[in-house]
Motif scaffolding. Structure first.
Motif, short mmCIF file in Angstrom:
data_model
loop_
_atom_site.label_atom_id
_atom_site.label_comp_id
_atom_site.label_asym_id
_atom_site.label_seq_id
_atom_site.Cartn_x
_atom_site.Cartn_y
_atom_site.Cartn_z
N ILE A 105 0.84 -1.21 0.00
CA ILE A 105 0.00 0.00 0.00
C ILE A 105 0.87 1.25 0.00
CG2 ILE A 105 -1.73 1.31 1.30
CD1 ILE A 105 -2.77 -1.39 2.38
N ALA A 106 1.94 1.24 0.82
CA ALA A 106 2.81 2.41 0.91
C ALA A 106 3.51 2.71 -0.41
CB ALA A 106 3.85 2.19 2.01
N LEU A 107 3.96 1.67 -1.10
CA LEU A 107 4.68 1.88 -2.36
C LEU A 107 3.76 2.37 -3.47
CD1 LEU A 107 7.14 -1.16 -2.38
CD2 LEU A 107 7.62 1.20 -1.74
N GLY A 133 -15.87 -3.38 -2.95
CA GLY A 133 -15.73 -2.65 -4.20
C GLY A 133 -14.60 -1.64 -4.24
N LYS A 134 -13.90 -1.44 -3.12
CA LYS A 134 -12.81 -0.47 -3.06
C LYS A 134 -11.47 -1.19 -3.09
CE LYS A 134 -10.87 3.29 -0.26
NZ LYS A 134 -10.99 4.05 1.00
N GLN A 135 -10.54 -0.71 -3.91
CA GLN A 135 -9.21 -1.31 -4.01
C GLN A 135 -8.37 -0.83 -2.83
OE1 GLN A 135 -8.79 -3.23 -7.05
NE2 GLN A 135 -7.22 -4.25 -5.85
N ILE A 136 -8.10 -1.73 -1.89
CA ILE A 136 -7.33 -1.39 -0.69
C ILE A 136 -5.84 -1.56 -0.95
CG2 ILE A 136 -6.99 -1.88 1.76
CD1 ILE A 136 -9.77 -0.78 1.03
N VAL A 137 -5.47 -2.68 -1.56
CA VAL A 137 -4.10 -2.94 -1.97
C VAL A 137 -4.15 -3.35 -3.43
CG1 VAL A 137 -4.22 -5.32 -1.12
CG2 VAL A 137 -1.99 -4.27 -1.47
N SER A 138 -3.17 -2.97 -4.22
CA SER A 138 -3.25 -3.18 -5.66
C SER A 138 -3.29 -4.66 -6.01
CB SER A 138 -2.08 -2.52 -6.37
OG SER A 138 -0.89 -3.25 -6.20
N LEU A 163 -8.09 -12.78 -1.48
CA LEU A 163 -8.77 -13.62 -2.48
C LEU A 163 -9.58 -12.78 -3.46
CD1 LEU A 163 -10.13 -16.87 -0.78
CD2 LEU A 163 -8.13 -16.58 -2.23
N ASN A 164 -10.02 -11.61 -3.01
CA ASN A 164 -10.75 -10.70 -3.88
C ASN A 164 -9.81 -9.70 -4.56
OD1 ASN A 164 -13.85 -11.16 -3.70
ND2 ASN A 164 -13.13 -11.38 -1.60
N PRO A 187 -10.55 0.52 6.78
CA PRO A 187 -11.38 0.15 5.63
C PRO A 187 -12.03 -1.23 5.75
CG PRO A 187 -9.32 1.13 4.89
CD PRO A 187 -9.19 0.92 6.37
N LEU A 188 -11.36 -2.16 6.45
CA LEU A 188 -11.90 -3.50 6.62
C LEU A 188 -12.80 -3.63 7.85
CD1 LEU A 188 -9.83 -4.13 4.40
CD2 LEU A 188 -9.16 -6.16 5.67
N GLY A 189 -12.97 -2.56 8.60
CA GLY A 189 -13.80 -2.61 9.80
C GLY A 189 -13.14 -3.33 10.95
N ILE A 190 -11.81 -3.33 10.98
CA ILE A 190 -11.06 -3.96 12.08
C ILE A 190 -10.78 -2.87 13.11
CG2 ILE A 190 -8.94 -5.13 12.76
CD1 ILE A 190 -8.83 -6.30 9.91
N THR A 191 -11.46 -2.93 14.23
CA THR A 191 -11.33 -1.88 15.24
C THR A 191 -10.63 -2.35 16.50
OG1 THR A 191 -13.53 -2.45 16.13
CG2 THR A 191 -13.44 -0.72 14.43
N ASP A 192 -10.47 -3.64 16.66
CA ASP A 192 -9.90 -4.18 17.88
C ASP A 192 -8.63 -4.95 17.53
OD1 ASP A 192 -9.61 -4.83 20.52
OD2 ASP A 192 -11.20 -6.34 20.58
#
Length: 386
Positions: free
Chosen positions: A125-127, A288-293, A281-282, A244-249
């Motif tokens: 993601i950073a690159l 629908g949003k591209q989080i990592v290329s 896998l997706n 973005p993935l809803g990981i809060t904990d």
């Protein structure tokens, strides 16, 4: 897409018989047969876990086509189990129940080296978001506040990709027991400055030539992310991956020098680890949003290196901090996996759109069977049966 995963102790989705008014098609019959066979093998694995064949298992999940097929929790009395060992309360004592396998009596489970694979995602993601950098960039200029001045010119040639593929060329010993005081991981975790410890190691090969398992290289990747993004990796992860993935904990260990333990310090719930698997896998997309290329996902989970562990039963490949336990002669990935000490596994079979998760804590005794082989030896063969 997985939105929220159930906390049910036992949950297996089974097919209900077709409407009797309509003749079941051959395709539906085959699907039902396959589903019944998969349910049977899942039940068999669950039974073997309950019978102790896989040792200390805390969680077993199966997800196919973004549907939760099985979710088993197993209660272990670690307080009693660890009584005969040193249980001194500090985060790097693996028998300290305040830290292992759960973090301070929460649902957060230690991931150990699964952390490395998630670090790889964050590097990707950073690159992508910082076009001035790529995997060919040299690492040393991005570690500019270290107290180490390399005298060996080979150290100056270590690239980001060399760190991702564990071919830094640094002399490193991480193949012995974690309690071995000569083990570099043990020494790293006992040091006051992790970055300096890694960079103080001498070179023994040319960068980019030889695979040597090296968690210290992943520590350097965490620092490189901070240089590129101006954010410590835990804040970068929260903004670009977890939120973005809803990981809060979650919890991530901090090192004595104020960095983050990117080689083994992340704790997540199994449900949230499943979201990471679904993201990959997706092809890097979530809702629908591209989080990592997509290209990063494909490259990092491909067998860039072949047969890196000839002593293992499987002809195992390696990508960017991902293990590839099964691949074809032409380099197609059949299975890729994030592996962690004690039995942490996030395993994916792209062709079958399948995710398997295991959390366990087999650190003092070796079980009769290994959960690492479950996907390849028990589940995939069941799916391939006609």
């Amino acid at each position: 897409m997985i939105k929220t995963l159930s906390f049910l102790t036992l949950f297996i989705i089974t097919l209900i018989g077709c409407n009797s008014k309509n003749k079941e098609s051959i395709k539906d019959t085959q699907k039902a047969t396959s589903q019944n066979a998969l349910s049977a093998v899942i039940d068999s694995i669950h039974s073997d876990i309950n019978n102790g064949y896989y040792g200390l298992i805390d969680r077993f999940m199966v997800i196919k086509n973004d549907e939760l097929l099985a979710d088993f929790k197993y209660g272990q009395d670690y307080e009693s189990i660890f009584k005969k060992y040193d249980t001194t309360n500090h985060q790097y004592n693996f028998n300290s129940t305040d830290w292992h396998p759960y973090y301070k009596e929460t649902e957060l489970h230690t991931l150990q080296s699964v952390t490395k694979s998630i670090t790889s995602i964050l590097v990707g993601i950073a690159l992508v978001l910082n076009k001035d950098y790529n995997v060919s960039n040299k690492a040393m200029p991005l570690l500019n506040d270290t107290h180490i001045t390399p005298k060996d010119k080979r150290k100056q040639n270590i690239s980001i990709e060399d760190l991702l593929t564990m071919r830094s060329g640094l002399q490193w010993n991480e193949e012995t027991d974690h309690n071995d005081t000569t083990n570099d991981c043990y020494r790293l975790e006992s040091s006051d400055n992790w970055i300096d410890y890694v960079l103080s190691k001498p070179m023994d090969t040319i960068p980019g030539t030889t695979f040597v398992y090296n968690g210290g290289g992943t520590v350097l990747l965490g620092k490189i992310i901070r240089t590129i993004t101006n954010k410590r990796i835990d804040h970068w992860a929260e903004e670009k991956l977890f939120e973005p993935l809803g990981i809060t904990d979650y919890y991530w260990k901090e090192t004595p020098d104020g960095e983050i333990d990117t080689e083994g310090g992340l704790y997540l719930k199994a449900e949230d680890l499943a979201k990471i698997g679904s993201l990959l896998l997706n092809k890097g997309k979530w809702n629908g949003k591209q989080i990592v290329s997509e290209s990063w996902v494909t490259t990092s989970t491909s067998p860039l290196l072949k047969n890196v562990k000839p002593q293992w039963r499987n002809v195992t490949g390696y990508g960017y901090q991902w293990w590839i336990p099964k691949y074809t002669d032409n380099g197609k990935t059949n299975i890729y996996s994030a592996n962690g000490y004690g039995g942490q596994y996030l395993m994916m079979a792209p062709e079958d759109n399948l995710i398997i998760i295991f959390n366990g804590w087999n650190i003092n005794d070796e079980p009769q069977k290994s959960t690492y082989s479950v996907l390849q030896d028990r589940i995939i063969p069941t799916l391939k049966k006609k």
